[in-house]
Design a protein around this motif. Structure first.
Motif, mmCIF file in Angstrom:
data_model
loop_
_atom_site.group_PDB
_atom_site.id
_atom_site.type_symbol
_atom_site.label_atom_id
_atom_site.label_comp_id
_atom_site.label_asym_id
_atom_site.label_seq_id
_atom_site.Cartn_x
_atom_site.Cartn_y
_atom_site.Cartn_z
ATOM 1 N N GLY A 41 0.793 -1.240 -0.064
ATOM 2 C CA GLY A 41 -0.019 -0.139 0.118
ATOM 3 C C GLY A 41 0.774 1.053 -0.020
ATOM 4 N N VAL A 42 2.102 1.479 0.578
ATOM 5 C CA VAL A 42 2.884 2.514 0.909
ATOM 6 C C VAL A 42 3.625 2.746 -0.521
ATOM 7 C CG1 VAL A 42 5.293 3.291 1.596
ATOM 8 C CG2 VAL A 42 3.380 2.072 3.096
ATOM 9 N N LEU A 43 3.882 1.516 -1.317
ATOM 10 C CA LEU A 43 4.628 1.842 -2.715
ATOM 11 C C LEU A 43 3.339 2.216 -3.571
ATOM 12 C CD1 LEU A 43 6.345 -1.518 -3.047
ATOM 13 C CD2 LEU A 43 7.366 0.774 -2.895
ATOM 14 N N ARG A 44 2.144 1.732 -3.344
ATOM 15 C CA ARG A 44 0.974 2.387 -4.129
ATOM 16 C C ARG A 44 0.850 3.698 -4.177
ATOM 17 N NH1 ARG A 44 -3.483 -0.316 -6.796
ATOM 18 N NH2 ARG A 44 -2.825 -2.345 -5.904
ATOM 19 N N HIS A 45 0.932 4.278 -2.861
ATOM 20 C CA HIS A 45 0.929 5.555 -2.740
ATOM 21 C C HIS A 45 2.264 6.327 -3.255
ATOM 22 C CE1 HIS A 45 0.213 9.280 -0.325
ATOM 23 N NE2 HIS A 45 1.749 9.415 -0.026
ATOM 24 N N ARG A 46 3.418 5.679 -3.084
ATOM 25 C CA ARG A 46 4.399 6.344 -3.833
ATOM 26 C C ARG A 46 4.201 6.610 -5.494
ATOM 27 N NH1 ARG A 46 9.152 6.261 -0.887
ATOM 28 N NH2 ARG A 46 8.825 6.740 1.548
ATOM 29 N N TRP A 70 12.843 -18.481 -5.885
ATOM 30 C CA TRP A 70 13.156 -17.292 -5.522
ATOM 31 C C TRP A 70 12.075 -16.638 -4.758
ATOM 32 C CZ3 TRP A 70 14.682 -18.222 -10.843
ATOM 33 C CH2 TRP A 70 15.718 -18.592 -11.085
ATOM 34 N N ALA A 71 11.648 -16.888 -3.674
ATOM 35 C CA ALA A 71 10.616 -16.208 -2.860
ATOM 36 C C ALA A 71 10.917 -14.733 -2.737
ATOM 37 C CB ALA A 71 10.330 -16.679 -1.372
ATOM 38 N N VAL A 72 9.840 -13.935 -3.073
ATOM 39 C CA VAL A 72 9.872 -12.430 -3.087
ATOM 40 C C VAL A 72 9.812 -12.003 -1.567
ATOM 41 C CG1 VAL A 72 9.135 -10.242 -4.078
ATOM 42 C CG2 VAL A 72 8.860 -12.362 -5.446
ATOM 43 N N ARG A 73 10.702 -11.455 -1.071
ATOM 44 C CA ARG A 73 10.641 -10.930 0.429
ATOM 45 C C ARG A 73 10.592 -9.483 0.265
ATOM 46 N NH1 ARG A 73 9.236 -15.434 2.186
ATOM 47 N NH2 ARG A 73 10.469 -17.167 2.056
ATOM 48 N N THR A 74 11.193 -8.603 -0.621
ATOM 49 C CA THR A 74 11.176 -7.261 -0.662
ATOM 50 C C THR A 74 9.857 -6.626 -1.054
ATOM 51 O OG1 THR A 74 13.557 -7.343 -1.245
ATOM 52 C CG2 THR A 74 12.217 -4.931 -1.942
ATOM 53 N N PRO A 75 9.355 -5.733 -0.392
ATOM 54 C CA PRO A 75 7.922 -5.222 -0.925
ATOM 55 C C PRO A 75 8.211 -4.634 -2.416
ATOM 56 C CG PRO A 75 8.403 -4.444 1.273
ATOM 57 C CD PRO A 75 9.522 -5.050 0.635
ATOM 58 N N PHE A 76 7.176 -5.282 -3.315
ATOM 59 C CA PHE A 76 7.275 -5.133 -4.838
ATOM 60 C C PHE A 76 6.034 -4.656 -5.473
ATOM 61 C CE2 PHE A 76 7.507 -6.720 -8.969
ATOM 62 C CZ PHE A 76 9.070 -6.369 -9.404
ATOM 63 N N TYR A 77 6.189 -3.710 -6.060
ATOM 64 C CA TYR A 77 4.773 -3.277 -6.906
ATOM 65 C C TYR A 77 5.274 -2.779 -8.185
ATOM 66 C CZ TYR A 77 0.671 -0.243 -7.733
ATOM 67 O OH TYR A 77 -0.453 0.138 -8.190
ATOM 68 N N ALA A 104 10.663 -2.095 -18.743
ATOM 69 C CA ALA A 104 10.209 -1.610 -17.587
ATOM 70 C C ALA A 104 11.415 -1.097 -16.753
ATOM 71 C CB ALA A 104 9.456 -2.793 -16.714
ATOM 72 N N LEU A 105 10.966 -0.168 -15.804
ATOM 73 C CA LEU A 105 12.051 0.420 -15.118
ATOM 74 C C LEU A 105 11.849 0.095 -13.710
ATOM 75 C CD1 LEU A 105 12.037 4.083 -16.964
ATOM 76 C CD2 LEU A 105 13.190 2.018 -17.601
ATOM 77 N N CYS A 106 13.165 -0.069 -12.891
ATOM 78 C CA CYS A 106 12.943 -0.227 -11.551
ATOM 79 C C CYS A 106 13.286 1.221 -10.757
ATOM 80 C CB CYS A 106 14.138 -1.001 -11.073
ATOM 81 S SG CYS A 106 13.897 -2.754 -11.052
ATOM 82 N N ARG A 107 12.589 1.562 -9.821
ATOM 83 C CA ARG A 107 12.688 2.674 -8.796
ATOM 84 C C ARG A 107 12.660 2.172 -7.464
ATOM 85 N NH1 ARG A 107 11.344 7.859 -11.407
ATOM 86 N NH2 ARG A 107 11.534 8.335 -9.386
ATOM 87 N N PRO A 108 13.861 2.050 -6.682
ATOM 88 C CA PRO A 108 14.008 1.568 -5.439
ATOM 89 C C PRO A 108 13.339 2.941 -4.588
ATOM 90 C CG PRO A 108 16.021 1.587 -6.423
ATOM 91 C CD PRO A 108 15.272 2.229 -7.617
ATOM 92 N N MET A 109 12.371 2.538 -3.732
ATOM 93 C CA MET A 109 11.882 3.504 -2.714
ATOM 94 C C MET A 109 12.287 3.282 -1.419
ATOM 95 S SD MET A 109 9.680 5.245 -4.653
ATOM 96 C CE MET A 109 8.667 5.426 -6.313
ATOM 97 N N PRO A 110 13.427 3.910 -0.988
ATOM 98 C CA PRO A 110 13.912 3.873 0.385
ATOM 99 C C PRO A 110 12.849 3.868 1.460
ATOM 100 C CG PRO A 110 14.978 5.551 -0.886
ATOM 101 C CD PRO A 110 13.975 5.180 -1.606
ATOM 102 N N GLY A 111 13.037 2.644 2.194
ATOM 103 C CA GLY A 111 12.154 2.507 3.160
ATOM 104 C C GLY A 111 11.088 1.932 2.893
ATOM 105 N N SER A 112 10.553 1.559 1.639
ATOM 106 C CA SER A 112 9.348 1.112 1.339
ATOM 107 C C SER A 112 9.587 -0.159 0.391
ATOM 108 C CB SER A 112 8.713 2.057 0.357
ATOM 109 O OG SER A 112 8.424 3.151 0.885
ATOM 110 N N GLY A 113 10.509 -0.355 -0.644
ATOM 111 C CA GLY A 113 10.719 -1.561 -1.451
ATOM 112 C C GLY A 113 11.113 -1.057 -2.912
#
Length: 357
Positions: free
Chosen positions: A4-9, A93-100, A111-120
């Motif tokens: 949900g935090v990533l969706r907000h970001r 490979w289990a996904v442990r990092t919050p990923f959106y 597609a492009l990766c955008r790390p979100m510090p503190g979120s995923g």
């Protein structure tokens, strides 16, 4: 941190780039759908001036991005995410990092990766890709003899339809779409759904692989000013890691074959391989058409050349497939697409230099 935090970001990122003024939860913005084709006999059957006018109108769009169907496209990614996470775990490979995965007009087939510090990690999937892949697949399916059925489109009309689809992708900035094609039914529809789902998931799985393999830890920021929303950043990781992400994404897709009977696997595997290789083949086709049309593709040097990626992928898949016929089927699909490109280029030329009356 939650998804949900990533969706907000993601919504904030959309706002920052003035793509949309809000995506309320559960709300899908009304989609303006252009006049569509209702039968396959109508497809590309209008006069040449009419078709050229439609192609040129996309190229004359004054705005870099106008909103399109973000809500509907996002729902596609949301619906596919749970299965993709499950397949990754089956592949080891289990996904442990919050990923959106969020839909966004990046202007890139990647597609492009955008790390979100503190979120995923937020993955921006180009909105144009979500139109291009199913449209190309639909034209391909109805232009070939499948399941004993005769083709519904002849080569000339297929090339014209492809020209409209690629024109919208290259010049529509993720907002314009080609004139919608007729719906499919029966086995053709099942095949379209299967290949579209796996192709789209492969795009996201490639970015997921960067996360799972720890590539983002050693990545560096790359900025490109030539996207539909102006300057946009991505995390570059270098060609060796791009090849590794391709291999991991392919293994994640192949995990979807686990549990199938031998007959089911023999039936599905060729089209799964075809969907994976189609994504890479479309990179090459888009690059060729963009060069002919004088378009600059964003982040074009961030990945290895498509033909090298395809060869590396074929070599990798050959070690994990049940039957070599799967590669042959995928190669046949790629050959069909390659054979249409010269005619597509002719349509692109006609847009720039219309025929004399």
């Amino acid at each position: 941190m939650t998804v949900g935090v990533l969706r907000h970001r993601h919504v904030e990122l959309l706002r920052q780039h003035r793509v949309t003024d809000g995506l309320p939860p559960g709300h899908v913005r009304p989609l303006h759908v252009p006049d569509r084709y209702y039968t396959w006999s109508q497809v590309a059957a209008e006069s040449v001036p009419t078709r050229l006018d439609r192609l040129s109108s996309v190229r004359l769009r004054p705005d870099p991005y106008t909103g399109a169907d973000l809500g509907a496209s996002q729902s596609v990614l949301d619906a596919q995410a749970p299965e993709l996470f499950d397949l990754a775990e089956v592949a080891g490979w289990a996904v442990r990092t919050p990923f959106y995965a969020g839909v966004f007009p990046t202007g890139s087939m990647n597609a492009l990766c955008r790390p979100m510090p503190g979120s995923g990690v937020l993955v921006l999937v180009d909105s144009g890709v979500l139109h291009l892949v199913p449209d190309v697949l639909k034209i391909m399916i109805v232009s070939r003899s499948v399941f004993g059925d005769s083709p519904l489109l002849d080569p000339d009309h297929a090339a014209s339809a492809l020209a409209e689809v690629f024109n919208a992708h290259l010049f529509g900035n993720g907002a314009a779409v080609a004139r919608p094609l007729p719906e499919l039914a029966g086995q053709r529809l099942d095949l379209l759904r299967l290949m579209t789902r796996r192709a789209t998931q492969f795009v996201v799985a490639h970015e997921m692989a960067h996360v799972l393999a720890g590539h983002l830890i050693v990545s560096w920021r790359q900025t490109d000013p030539n996207t539909p929303v102006g300057a946009l950043d991505m995390q570059a990781v270098g060609w060796p890691r791009e090849y590794e992400a391709d291999r991991m994404a392919a293994r994640i897709m192949l995990a979807s074959l686990d549990g199938l009977s031998p007959w089911e696997r023999d039936t599905v595997e060729p089209y799964l391989v075809g969907a994976v290789l189609l994504v890479l083949a479309l990179h090459e086709v888009v690059a060729v058409l963009a060069d002919a049309a004088g378009r600059v593709l964003p982040f074009i040097g961030s990945h290895p050349p498509p033909l090298l990626r395809i060869q590396a992928m074929v070599d990798h898949l050959a070690e994990h497939l049940r039957t070599p016929e799967s590669i042959a089927v995928a190669a046949d699909l790629a050959t069909w697409l390659d054979e249409r490109i010269p005619a597509v280029l002719e349509w692109f030329t006609l847009v720039d230099v219309p025929p004399q009356p």
